[in-house]
Design a protein around this motif. Structure first.
Motif, PDB file in Angstrom:
ATOM      1  N   GLY A   1     -30.416 -12.038  12.466  1.00 53.45           N
ATOM      2  CA  GLY A   1     -30.045 -11.881  13.865  1.00 53.45           C
ATOM      3  C   GLY A   1     -28.728 -12.535  14.232  1.00 53.45           C
ATOM      4  O   GLY A   1     -27.986 -12.021  15.071  1.00 53.45           O
ATOM      5  N   ILE A   2     -28.415 -13.667  13.618  1.00 52.21           N
ATOM      6  CA  ILE A   2     -27.167 -14.362  13.963  1.00 52.21           C
ATOM      7  C   ILE A   2     -26.024 -14.014  13.015  1.00 52.21           C
ATOM      8  O   ILE A   2     -24.911 -14.515  13.176  1.00 52.21           O
ATOM      9  N   SER A   3     -26.291 -13.146  12.043  1.00 56.59           N
ATOM     10  CA  SER A   3     -25.242 -12.725  11.112  1.00 56.59           C
ATOM     11  C   SER A   3     -24.411 -11.604  11.731  1.00 56.59           C
ATOM     12  O   SER A   3     -24.753 -11.061  12.783  1.00 56.59           O
ATOM     13  N   ILE A   4     -23.328 -11.230  11.057  1.00 55.30           N
ATOM     14  CA  ILE A   4     -22.469 -10.157  11.563  1.00 55.30           C
ATOM     15  C   ILE A   4     -22.955  -8.779  11.133  1.00 55.30           C
ATOM     16  O   ILE A   4     -22.445  -7.765  11.617  1.00 55.30           O
TER      17      ILE A   4
ATOM     18  N   ARG B   1     -21.928 -19.914  14.418  1.00 53.45           N
ATOM     19  CA  ARG B   1     -21.398 -20.613  13.239  1.00 53.45           C
ATOM     20  C   ARG B   1     -22.167 -21.906  12.997  1.00 53.45           C
ATOM     21  O   ARG B   1     -22.517 -22.233  11.862  1.00 53.45           O
ATOM     22  N   ARG B   2     -22.436 -22.644  14.060  1.00 53.06           N
ATOM     23  CA  ARG B   2     -23.183 -23.902  13.923  1.00 53.06           C
ATOM     24  C   ARG B   2     -24.579 -23.663  13.362  1.00 53.06           C
ATOM     25  O   ARG B   2     -25.151 -24.531  12.707  1.00 53.06           O
ATOM     26  N   LEU B   3     -25.127 -22.490  13.617  1.00 52.94           N
ATOM     27  CA  LEU B   3     -26.492 -22.183  13.199  1.00 52.94           C
ATOM     28  C   LEU B   3     -26.577 -21.608  11.794  1.00 52.94           C
ATOM     29  O   LEU B   3     -27.522 -21.880  11.057  1.00 52.94           O
ATOM     30  N   ILE B   4     -25.583 -20.812  11.414  1.00 54.89           N
ATOM     31  CA  ILE B   4     -25.693 -20.066  10.159  1.00 54.89           C
ATOM     32  C   ILE B   4     -25.126 -20.818   8.960  1.00 54.89           C
ATOM     33  O   ILE B   4     -25.514 -20.562   7.818  1.00 54.89           O
ATOM     34  N   LEU B   5     -24.219 -21.767   9.206  1.00 55.41           N
ATOM     35  CA  LEU B   5     -23.681 -22.542   8.090  1.00 55.41           C
ATOM     36  C   LEU B   5     -24.755 -23.477   7.541  1.00 55.41           C
ATOM     37  O   LEU B   5     -25.642 -23.914   8.274  1.00 55.41           O
ATOM     38  N   PRO B   6     -24.677 -23.802   6.259  1.00 53.92           N
ATOM     39  CA  PRO B   6     -25.644 -24.751   5.692  1.00 53.92           C
ATOM     40  C   PRO B   6     -25.604 -26.080   6.429  1.00 53.92           C
ATOM     41  O   PRO B   6     -24.532 -26.551   6.819  1.00 53.92           O
ATOM     42  N   GLN B   7     -26.759 -26.671   6.615  1.00 45.66           N
ATOM     43  CA  GLN B   7     -26.867 -27.912   7.366  1.00 45.66           C
ATOM     44  C   GLN B   7     -25.964 -29.004   6.806  1.00 45.66           C
ATOM     45  O   GLN B   7     -25.376 -29.784   7.551  1.00 45.66           O
TER      46      GLN B   7
ATOM     47  N   ARG C   1     -20.672 -12.347  15.749  1.00 43.39           N
ATOM     48  CA  ARG C   1     -21.563 -13.451  15.401  1.00 43.39           C
ATOM     49  C   ARG C   1     -21.164 -14.081  14.062  1.00 43.39           C
ATOM     50  O   ARG C   1     -20.008 -14.058  13.683  1.00 43.39           O
ATOM     51  N   GLY C   2     -22.114 -14.650  13.376  1.00 39.67           N
ATOM     52  CA  GLY C   2     -21.812 -15.296  12.107  1.00 39.67           C
ATOM     53  C   GLY C   2     -20.848 -16.450  12.298  1.00 39.67           C
ATOM     54  O   GLY C   2     -20.955 -17.219  13.254  1.00 39.67           O
ATOM     55  N   ILE C   3     -19.872 -16.568  11.416  1.00 38.04           N
ATOM     56  CA  ILE C   3     -18.900 -17.655  11.524  1.00 38.04           C
ATOM     57  C   ILE C   3     -17.802 -17.336  12.531  1.00 38.04           C
ATOM     58  O   ILE C   3     -16.902 -18.153  12.748  1.00 38.04           O
ATOM     59  N   ASN C   4     -17.881 -16.159  13.176  1.00 36.05           N
ATOM     60  CA  ASN C   4     -16.839 -15.742  14.111  1.00 36.05           C
ATOM     61  C   ASN C   4     -17.013 -16.310  15.514  1.00 36.05           C
ATOM     62  O   ASN C   4     -16.130 -16.154  16.354  1.00 36.05           O
ATOM     63  N   HIS C   5     -18.150 -16.929  15.782  1.00 40.22           N
ATOM     64  CA  HIS C   5     -18.380 -17.549  17.088  1.00 40.22           C
ATOM     65  C   HIS C   5     -18.918 -18.959  16.851  1.00 40.22           C
ATOM     66  O   HIS C   5     -19.771 -19.159  15.979  1.00 40.22           O
ATOM     67  N   PRO C   6     -18.426 -19.944  17.598  1.00 39.63           N
ATOM     68  CA  PRO C   6     -18.845 -21.331  17.318  1.00 39.63           C
ATOM     69  C   PRO C   6     -20.345 -21.569  17.425  1.00 39.63           C
ATOM     70  O   PRO C   6     -20.901 -22.371  16.665  1.00 39.63           O
ATOM     71  N   ALA C   7     -21.022 -20.875  18.340  1.00 40.16           N
ATOM     72  CA  ALA C   7     -22.463 -21.106  18.506  1.00 40.16           C
ATOM     73  C   ALA C   7     -23.250 -20.597  17.307  1.00 40.16           C
ATOM     74  O   ALA C   7     -24.118 -21.303  16.770  1.00 40.16           O
TER      75      ALA C   7
ATOM     76  N   ASP D   1     -18.291 -23.342  24.691  1.00 33.97           N
ATOM     77  CA  ASP D   1     -18.375 -22.143  23.858  1.00 33.97           C
ATOM     78  C   ASP D   1     -17.932 -20.916  24.648  1.00 33.97           C
ATOM     79  O   ASP D   1     -18.301 -20.765  25.820  1.00 33.97           O
ATOM     80  N   PRO D   2     -17.165 -20.016  24.039  1.00 32.27           N
ATOM     81  CA  PRO D   2     -16.815 -18.766  24.725  1.00 32.27           C
ATOM     82  C   PRO D   2     -18.041 -17.878  24.882  1.00 32.27           C
ATOM     83  O   PRO D   2     -19.048 -18.047  24.187  1.00 32.27           O
TER      84      PRO D   2
END
Length: 217
Positions: free
Chosen positions: A146-149, A44-50, A36-42, A25-26
């Motif tokens: 917190g993990i959103s943009i 993104r893995r957390l905020i997308l639906p399971q 954050r949000g879908i703009n970073h892989p870490a 991960d960068p």
């Protein structure tokens, strides 16, 4: 300043320290939040639906062909070791990030990683003696923001409604409180958070207790 504003302000920066990053991960700085949000892989893995973990869903999301709503449980709510795409409740509400945020809110920021707390925490001041679905829902809302943009709090994040998200989680616990899965989950939380039963002491180190040690040590 409201309690929600206070917690939002503190968690928005500290939450980066509680994310599990993959080796490739960068780097993710604490500012700006737009990274954050879908703009970073870490994140993104957390905020997308399971249940949507493939790149095709991400492409559709970016193209506006699909949208994320409050009924789509984000992946951070789950323990990835237990999650099952065929069973939406397997591992639900036991995710690492959710737990870190919960401890930070109710026992202070330092407790999120250390497993320690002192008197005069939110839990102590409010006389909390057990974990409820509403406590978990509040922590989930704070974690998701917190993990959103989003730089500033708003009840809506695109099509995602935080009030609905909170209500969906509360309903999960309160609509069928005698359901075995609900009873077992709350029992797990209340075994995992034994410090609720030691609030009369000046300090309690729950890093030495069973479930904390199993998960974090």
């Amino acid at each position: 300043m409201s309690a929600r504003q206070y917690h939002t302000g503190h968690i928005r920066n500290e939450i980066i320290d509680w994310i599990n990053f993959d080796d490739d991960d960068p780097y993710l700085a604490k500012t700006p939040k737009s990274l954050r949000g879908i703009n970073h892989p870490a994140t993104r893995r957390l905020i997308l639906p399971q249940r949507y973990v493939d790149c095709m869903f991400l492409a559709k999301l970016e193209n506006g062909k699909v949208r994320i709503e409050a009924t789509d449980w984000p992946a951070f709510l789950y323990d990835p070791a237990k999650a099952d795409l065929d069973d939406v409740e397997q591992g639900l509400f036991t995710g690492d990030l959710l737990l870190h945020v919960f401890f930070a809110i109710f026992f202070g920021k330092s407790s999120a990683l250390t497993g320690k707390f002192r008197k005069n925490s939110v839990a102590d001041r409010n006389g909390m003696r057990k974990v409820t679905g509403r406590n978990i829902a509040y922590a989930a809302v704070q974690a998701r923001f917190g993990i959103s943009i989003a730089e500033k709090w708003d009840a809506l994040d695109g099509h995602f409604n935080y009030a609905d998200f909170y209500t969906e989680i509360v309903d999960f616990f309160e609509d069928y409180p005698d359901d075995k899965s609900v009873v077992d989950l709350l029992e797990w939380w209340n075994e995992y958070v034994p410090c609720f039963f030691y609030l009369i002491t000046n300090s309690f180190d729950y890093s030495q207790t069973g479930l904390w040690a199993q998960k974090w040590m």
